[in-house]
Design an enzyme around this catalytic site. Sequence first.
Site, mmCIF file in Angstrom:
data_model
loop_
_atom_site.group_PDB
_atom_site.id
_atom_site.type_symbol
_atom_site.label_atom_id
_atom_site.label_comp_id
_atom_site.label_asym_id
_atom_site.label_seq_id
_atom_site.Cartn_x
_atom_site.Cartn_y
_atom_site.Cartn_z
ATOM 1 N N SER A 35 0.832 -1.208 0.000
ATOM 2 C CA SER A 35 0.000 0.000 0.000
ATOM 3 C C SER A 35 0.869 1.261 0.000
ATOM 4 O O SER A 35 1.957 1.251 0.577
ATOM 5 C CB SER A 35 -0.859 -0.016 1.269
ATOM 6 O OG SER A 35 -2.040 0.701 1.078
ATOM 7 N N PRO A 36 0.363 2.337 -0.604
ATOM 8 C CA PRO A 36 1.114 3.607 -0.537
ATOM 9 C C PRO A 36 1.202 4.081 0.913
ATOM 10 O O PRO A 36 0.194 4.110 1.613
ATOM 11 C CB PRO A 36 0.252 4.577 -1.356
ATOM 12 C CG PRO A 36 -0.720 3.733 -2.112
ATOM 13 C CD PRO A 36 -0.888 2.470 -1.354
ATOM 14 N N CYS A 38 3.088 7.225 3.181
ATOM 15 C CA CYS A 38 3.948 8.406 3.315
ATOM 16 C C CYS A 38 5.095 8.120 4.269
ATOM 17 O O CYS A 38 4.882 7.544 5.338
ATOM 18 C CB CYS A 38 3.158 9.575 3.895
ATOM 19 S SG CYS A 38 1.930 10.236 2.780
ATOM 20 N N ALA A 70 2.028 8.532 -1.443
ATOM 21 C CA ALA A 70 1.395 9.624 -2.185
ATOM 22 C C ALA A 70 2.503 10.568 -2.669
ATOM 23 O O ALA A 70 3.255 11.120 -1.864
ATOM 24 C CB ALA A 70 0.422 10.365 -1.286
ATOM 25 N N TYR A 194 -8.337 14.111 0.712
ATOM 26 C CA TYR A 194 -7.494 14.970 -0.123
ATOM 27 C C TYR A 194 -8.322 15.519 -1.291
ATOM 28 O O TYR A 194 -9.528 15.270 -1.371
ATOM 29 C CB TYR A 194 -6.236 14.207 -0.550
ATOM 30 C CG TYR A 194 -5.419 13.770 0.668
ATOM 31 C CD1 TYR A 194 -5.013 14.718 1.607
ATOM 32 C CD2 TYR A 194 -5.129 12.437 0.912
ATOM 33 C CE1 TYR A 194 -4.301 14.340 2.753
ATOM 34 C CE2 TYR A 194 -4.413 12.049 2.052
ATOM 35 C CZ TYR A 194 -4.017 13.004 2.970
ATOM 36 O OH TYR A 194 -3.332 12.627 4.099
#
Length: 370
Positions: A35-36, A38, A70, A194
């Site tokens: 998974s992305p 940060c 992201a 977002y």
Amino acid sequence: MTENRHRILKRENNPHIFRPVKLRSVEARNRIMMSPMCQYSATDGMPEEWHHVHLCSRAVGGAGIVFTEATHISQEGRITPNCLGIWNNEQRDAFKRTTSFILEQGAIPAIQIGHAGRKASTSRPWEGTRSISPKEPGGWQTIAPTDQPFADWHPPEAMNSGMIDRVLDDFSKAARRALEAGFRLLEIHAAHGYLAHSFLSPLSNSRTDGYGGNIENRSRFIMEAIDAVRASWPNDLPLFLRLSCTDWVEGGLTLDDTVKIVRLIREQGAVDLIDCSSGGNDPRQQIPVHPGYQVPFAERIKRETGMKTAAVGLLHSPDFCEEIIANGRTDLVVLGRTLLADPYWPLHAATKLRAKNLLWPVQYERANIF
Ligand SMILES: Cc1cc2nc3c(=O)[nH]c(=O)nc-3n(C[C@H](O)[C@H](O)[C@H](O)COP(=O)(O)O)c2cc1C
């Protein structure tokens, strides 16, 4: 020496999570996607040594698809001043060695691109996740469909049509650079409050023009962003979309709404898979968290729209991951914190489930005794 020993053997008796999956011209060796996440460790949006090691380790560990965090399409689109970016060619070039190493290891290098909208300009989690106002050092003016702030954060500037066009152009240019950087799979981040999510949700979009009001209008921005990305992202490469399937707030976006949105996106024909997340747009959210709590979203969207989906959220048990893929409830299992805690989770899961087609790297072969 980075010899790749991961073989794709199409053996029917292999567990379902280890069977390859074809996405346009790209074949992932298994159904496990990182998974992305940060890392808040960039300066001026540049990928650094940390990002290289972080992403490459998960490719060595056996994931089929390795996603960047992201990665922002503009400076003002960053969540924090230390988030990654792909708004210039230096950033593009710095990703190249990472994408080529991930490919050498038999995984698909993938990038999530996005704009943080009204949730941009914040401090890092270990600094308190605080909104940094444009008047403070390091802060900047945020933008959003309307000027309603997130919680008590500083108010965003409502976007006029020129601002919308500029962001769409940034999406298109970011996709072009991602391609040139060697990524083979791209995801648009339209979740977690977002920018794109804030257009979709009635809680954050009270526009009265063509971008607000009914669900078709609220979907206009993301559909234009998808078109903008597809204009520079080749047809033979897959495109994913991460959605927050519900706001978990009364009066907010619901799963029923998301099914309607995905039907529109399916008709558009540019997106290959919906990565099913939730929440993030309103601090009043009440999330009943438990292992696999978002699987029902992926399952229903897949069943009712015919779109491929991915499930994410507290997936840790190899048996549970195997069950949801084997029963056709979703197409990919997406692991976040599980892979942070153990980059070699796919290799361990292969041992546990007796998969024959994911091999330890030769350099680490003697460790396969546990
Ligand atoms: C440290 C961290 C950073 C995250 N950053 C992102 C991000 O950049 N993009 C995104 O879509 N989700 C992000 N998320 C959410 C995860 O991708 C994932 O959806 C969530 O953690 C639930 O999955 P998990 O239970 O497997 O961790 C982040 C989560 C964590 C823990």
